[in-house]
Design an enzyme around this catalytic site. Structure first.
Site, PDB file in Angstrom:
ATOM      1  N   SER A 172      43.457  38.829  42.560  1.00  0.00           N
ATOM      2  CA  SER A 172      43.797  40.094  43.191  1.00  0.00           C
ATOM      3  C   SER A 172      44.695  40.864  42.231  1.00  0.00           C
ATOM      4  O   SER A 172      44.330  41.025  41.062  1.00  0.00           O
ATOM      5  CB  SER A 172      44.471  39.837  44.550  1.00  0.00           C
ATOM      6  OG  SER A 172      44.723  41.044  45.231  1.00  0.00           O
ATOM      7  N   HIS A 177      39.703  41.206  44.121  1.00  0.00           N
ATOM      8  CA  HIS A 177      40.054  42.282  45.042  1.00  0.00           C
ATOM      9  C   HIS A 177      40.240  43.563  44.232  1.00  0.00           C
ATOM     10  O   HIS A 177      41.137  43.641  43.374  1.00  0.00           O
ATOM     11  CB  HIS A 177      41.351  41.967  45.779  1.00  0.00           C
ATOM     12  CG  HIS A 177      41.258  40.769  46.661  1.00  0.00           C
ATOM     13  ND1 HIS A 177      42.364  40.093  47.120  1.00  0.00           N
ATOM     14  CD2 HIS A 177      40.191  40.116  47.196  1.00  0.00           C
ATOM     15  CE1 HIS A 177      41.987  39.082  47.886  1.00  0.00           C
ATOM     16  NE2 HIS A 177      40.669  39.075  47.937  1.00  0.00           N
ATOM     17  N   ASP A 222      44.202  35.072  50.668  1.00  0.00           N
ATOM     18  CA  ASP A 222      42.745  34.961  50.748  1.00  0.00           C
ATOM     19  C   ASP A 222      42.278  33.734  49.964  1.00  0.00           C
ATOM     20  O   ASP A 222      42.636  33.556  48.801  1.00  0.00           O
ATOM     21  CB  ASP A 222      42.101  36.225  50.172  1.00  0.00           C
ATOM     22  CG  ASP A 222      40.588  36.243  50.317  1.00  0.00           C
ATOM     23  OD1 ASP A 222      40.064  35.475  51.149  1.00  0.00           O
ATOM     24  OD2 ASP A 222      39.939  37.043  49.615  1.00  0.00           O
TER      25      ASP A 222
END
Length: 321
Positions: free
Chosen positions: A138, A165, A258
């Site tokens: 991310s 992400h 996540d």
């Protein structure tokens, strides 16, 4: 009836039930199981006396016997077959193919064994990867993943799925950003494509990724589950479903949690999960969440993890290099 010409395997597993089950599977493939020992009753001297063509280990993460074999064994050492599905489960044939797919490059195909049902040997494309690892990231991820890829030659027997992400508008730019100064083939998803050695497949943001038969790329208009696009957890689960024991994962810099639960499911299957360390990550929240949950087997900088992966591939897939 055993065949003395069949390649020999020595088995070392902590649980008696798993030793028995694995021995039966290996014999069913046509290999000779010449040793199946309880690690609590063994030492290096006993291991050194075993005459075998390969070792298969199912041991706790911290094992002096495993360390000794990895350093001193004159024959290949295969780490972990994963949890064996029930024979009635639809994942069981896939598990068998993955295990056999690891054994064949090391030992070759065993001769036909009398009274055994024929084993279906997976027919792999010559450029098919031996394993598929997910790179999850991310905030700060592109820089970390690029550092990682820059340290790896692109001719290794591995492909990556990169779940980052990112805003959809930047998705198409990732191959150009990551591919500078290395030879990896970094590609956006195209339906019907196959993964090849040297590929880094960028998981899409607006569509969810699936794999069909033989690992064919499929895209769905069904949204990713959860808050993140793409969902690292969903990519991990789909990769595990498709590639089974040939899966691995590295969680790089990022915010949020996540993928933590999916990393736990990988670890339950005996699959490698690594994380970027706090010192080298622009944002350590995501890899640290995996570490705090007890699911990370190895931590390090992108460069350290790249070197460790080369060593791991040398150990797990020596004949594929």
């Amino acid at each position: 009836m055993s065949n003395s010409a069949a390649p020999a395997i020595a088995l070392l597993a902590g649980k008696a039930s798993k030793r028995k089950r694995l021995a039966g599977e290996l014999q069913g493939f046509g290999y000779r199981v010449v040793f199946a020992g309880d690690p609590d009753e063994l030492d290096a001297e006993r291991l050194q006396a075993v005459q075998t063509d390969a070792w298969l280990l199912e041991l706790a993460e911290e094992s002096l016997l495993a360390d000794w074999l990895l350093e001193h064994s004159p024959v290949p050492v295969l780490l972990g077959a994963g949890e064996i599905p029930d024979a009635a489960c639809e994942d069981y044939p896939r598990w068998q193919r993955r295990l056999l797919g690891k054994l064949l490059p090391l030992l070759g195909e065993p001769p036909q064994v009398q009274n055994l049902a024929p084993v279906v040997v997976p027919q792999l494309r010559h450029d098919a990867p031996s394993c598929v690892w997910v790179l999850g990231a991310s905030l700060g991820g592109p820089a970390a993943v690029k550092r990682f890829l820059d340290q790896l030659p692109a001719d290794l027997p591995i492909a990556f799925i990169y779940a980052q992400h990112i805003d959809a508008g930047f998705e198409q730019q990732l191959p150009q950003i990551l591919g500078r100064q290395n030879d990896w083939r970094i590609i956006n998803c195209q339906p019907g494509a196959h993964l090849h050695r040297g590929d880094v497949l960028v998981a899409p943001v607006s569509r969810s990724l699936r794999f069909g038969n033989e690992g064919v790329v499929q895209l769905s208009d069904e949204p990713w589950p959860g808050l993140y696009r793409p969902s690292i957890g969903a990519v991990l689960d789909e990769t595990l479903r498709t590639f089974g024991a040939a899966t691995g994962a590295i969680i790089f810099s990022g915010m949020g949690e996540d993928g933590v639960e999916a990393c736990g499911r990988l670890r339950q299957q005996g699959i490698e999960v690594w994380t970027q360390d706090e010192q080298s990550a622009a944002c350590a929240t995501m890899p640290k969440a995996v570490q705090d949950a007890g699911f990370s087997h190895r931590e390090g900088s992108p460069e350290t993890l790249a070197a460790a992966l080369r060593d791991w591939l040398q150990q797990e897939w020596p004949l594929a290099l």
